[in-house]
Design a protein around this motif. Structure first.
Motif, PDB file in Angstrom:
ATOM      1  N   LYS A  81      -3.189  -8.989  -9.835  1.00 16.51           N
ATOM      2  CA  LYS A  81      -4.421  -8.750 -10.243  1.00 16.51           C
ATOM      3  C   LYS A  81      -4.706  -8.460 -11.650  1.00 16.51           C
ATOM      4  O   LYS A  81      -4.018  -7.612 -12.401  1.00 16.51           O
ATOM      5  CB  LYS A  81      -4.993  -7.584  -9.275  1.00 16.51           C
ATOM      6  N   THR A  85       1.041  -8.052 -12.746  1.00 16.38           N
ATOM      7  CA  THR A  85       2.304  -8.537 -12.266  1.00 16.38           C
ATOM      8  C   THR A  85       3.199  -9.222 -13.047  1.00 16.38           C
ATOM      9  O   THR A  85       4.371  -8.900 -13.492  1.00 16.38           O
ATOM     10  CB  THR A  85       2.283  -9.350 -10.742  1.00 16.38           C
ATOM     11  N   THR A 158       6.767   3.491   0.242  1.00 18.77           N
ATOM     12  CA  THR A 158       5.775   2.546  -0.409  1.00 18.77           C
ATOM     13  C   THR A 158       4.455   2.694  -0.890  1.00 18.77           C
ATOM     14  O   THR A 158       3.622   2.164  -1.965  1.00 18.77           O
ATOM     15  CB  THR A 158       5.734   1.228   0.821  1.00 18.77           C
ATOM     16  N   GLY A 159       3.934   3.563  -0.146  1.00 17.78           N
ATOM     17  CA  GLY A 159       2.379   3.927  -0.205  1.00 17.78           C
ATOM     18  C   GLY A 159       1.631   2.830   0.386  1.00 17.78           C
ATOM     19  O   GLY A 159       1.809   1.702   0.855  1.00 17.78           O
ATOM     20  N   ARG A 160       0.225   3.078   0.429  1.00 13.54           N
ATOM     21  CA  ARG A 160      -0.856   2.210   1.058  1.00 13.54           C
ATOM     22  C   ARG A 160      -1.099   0.993   0.059  1.00 13.54           C
ATOM     23  O   ARG A 160      -1.150   1.040  -0.908  1.00 13.54           O
ATOM     24  CB  ARG A 160      -2.327   2.839   1.211  1.00 13.54           C
ATOM     25  N   ALA A 161      -0.571  -0.153   0.704  1.00 12.06           N
ATOM     26  CA  ALA A 161      -0.684  -1.488  -0.020  1.00 12.06           C
ATOM     27  C   ALA A 161       0.212  -1.442  -1.282  1.00 12.06           C
ATOM     28  O   ALA A 161       0.147  -2.094  -2.242  1.00 12.06           O
ATOM     29  CB  ALA A 161      -2.160  -1.870  -0.425  1.00 12.06           C
ATOM     30  N   ASN A 163       0.928   1.178  -3.189  1.00 13.90           N
ATOM     31  CA  ASN A 163       0.367   1.784  -4.355  1.00 13.90           C
ATOM     32  C   ASN A 163       1.395   2.490  -5.031  1.00 13.90           C
ATOM     33  O   ASN A 163       1.373   2.877  -6.228  1.00 13.90           O
ATOM     34  CB  ASN A 163      -0.966   2.331  -3.953  1.00 13.90           C
ATOM     35  N   PHE A 164       2.006   3.420  -4.057  1.00 14.58           N
ATOM     36  CA  PHE A 164       2.922   4.445  -4.499  1.00 14.58           C
ATOM     37  C   PHE A 164       4.154   3.877  -5.412  1.00 14.58           C
ATOM     38  O   PHE A 164       4.506   4.472  -6.529  1.00 14.58           O
ATOM     39  CB  PHE A 164       3.540   5.220  -3.493  1.00 14.58           C
ATOM     40  N   ARG A 166       4.066   0.965  -7.064  1.00 13.56           N
ATOM     41  CA  ARG A 166       3.431   0.443  -8.170  1.00 13.56           C
ATOM     42  C   ARG A 166       3.208   1.717  -9.287  1.00 13.56           C
ATOM     43  O   ARG A 166       3.452   1.214 -10.484  1.00 13.56           O
ATOM     44  CB  ARG A 166       2.190  -0.275  -8.008  1.00 13.56           C
ATOM     45  N   THR A 167       2.837   2.879  -8.812  1.00 10.12           N
ATOM     46  CA  THR A 167       2.470   3.911  -9.801  1.00 10.12           C
ATOM     47  C   THR A 167       3.833   4.380 -10.399  1.00 10.12           C
ATOM     48  O   THR A 167       3.917   4.370 -11.643  1.00 10.12           O
ATOM     49  CB  THR A 167       1.981   4.853  -9.012  1.00 10.12           C
ATOM     50  N   GLU A 170       4.904   1.658 -13.096  1.00 10.70           N
ATOM     51  CA  GLU A 170       3.989   1.845 -14.182  1.00 10.70           C
ATOM     52  C   GLU A 170       4.495   3.015 -14.952  1.00 10.70           C
ATOM     53  O   GLU A 170       4.519   2.856 -16.265  1.00 10.70           O
ATOM     54  CB  GLU A 170       2.643   1.982 -13.734  1.00 10.70           C
TER      55      GLU A 170
END
Length: 228
Positions: A81, A85, A158-161, A163-164, A166-167, A170
């Protein structure tokens, strides 16, 4: 001429002269114009140098270019997005990455090690699209940490989709995904691969362990000798 008319004429002449002087002051003297011009020129040069700040950076002796042919679906997945990535893979590998969407080609530029890292990271990211990522022991270039995550904590980590994860990526400038190493799969645990620099991997690992401990209290104590 009458004295009154002569006096009025002199006053009018004085007002016109004052108006010209004021107009000259508003437009600025030639010296002030030159100063403003030089100031604008300096600001322009400064912006140019800022944009091209990396232009003078010395390239490594083994600098080169590698390419990878990908599919249309892979292109969308590796781009992510808003291109996030692709930027993340480039940041972690320290390589330059260009996606030619029309030709479906990924181009990697950098040292031999940077290109190798970028390529394997891209392959790992794209492999997630179709199922678990299977990696071999030679996948590690001194940039990988693996962590066993209890099955009951995988969804939480993992988190929703995603997200965790990915955080954490980052925050610590890492790349992370669940994978299978070698043959066989442990039904009680999932292996999480963390890629990046030593400090970055350690920070991400501790963040994940904190989340696991929240879901499975006492887990850190069991594996303390393996991770500390």
């Amino acid at each position: 001429l009458e004295p009154s008319r002569l006096s009025a004429g002199r006053s009018s002449f004085a007002l016109v002269a004052m108006g010209r002087n004021n107009s000259s002051d508003r437009s600025g003297s030639p010296k002030k114009k030159d100063e403003r011009s030089r100031s604008r020129s300096r600001r322009k040069d400064s912006r140019s140098r800022s944009r091209n700040g990396d232009a003078g950076k010395k390239k490594p002796d083994d600098y080169g270019v590698d390419t990878m042919k990908i599919t249309d679906d892979d292109a969308a997945f590796i781009l992510g997005k808003g291109g996030k990535t692709k930027e993340k893979v480039a940041r972690v590998s320290e390589a330059e990455i260009e996606l030619f969407e029309r030709d479906l080609i990924l181009e990697f530029r950098g040292s031999k090690l940077q290109r190798r890292k970028a390529k394997k990271y891209a392959e790992g990211v794209m492999a997630q699209r179709t199922g678990p990522v299977n990696i071999t022991e030679d996948f590690d270039d001194g940039d990988m940490t693996t962590l066993m995550v209890p099955q009951e904590a995988v969804g939480f980590v993992t988190g929703r989709a995603g997200n965790f994860l990915r955080t954490i990526e980052e925050e610590w400038c890492t790349l992370m995904f669940f994978c299978e190493i070698g043959s066989g799969r442990n039904k009680d645990f999932e292996k999480l691969a963390i890629f990046g620099g030593v400090r970055a991997r350690r920070g991400a690992e501790l963040k994940v362990l904190s989340a696991v401990e929240t879901k499975v209290p006492g887990y850190l104590e069991k594996i303390r000798d393996d991770v500390l």
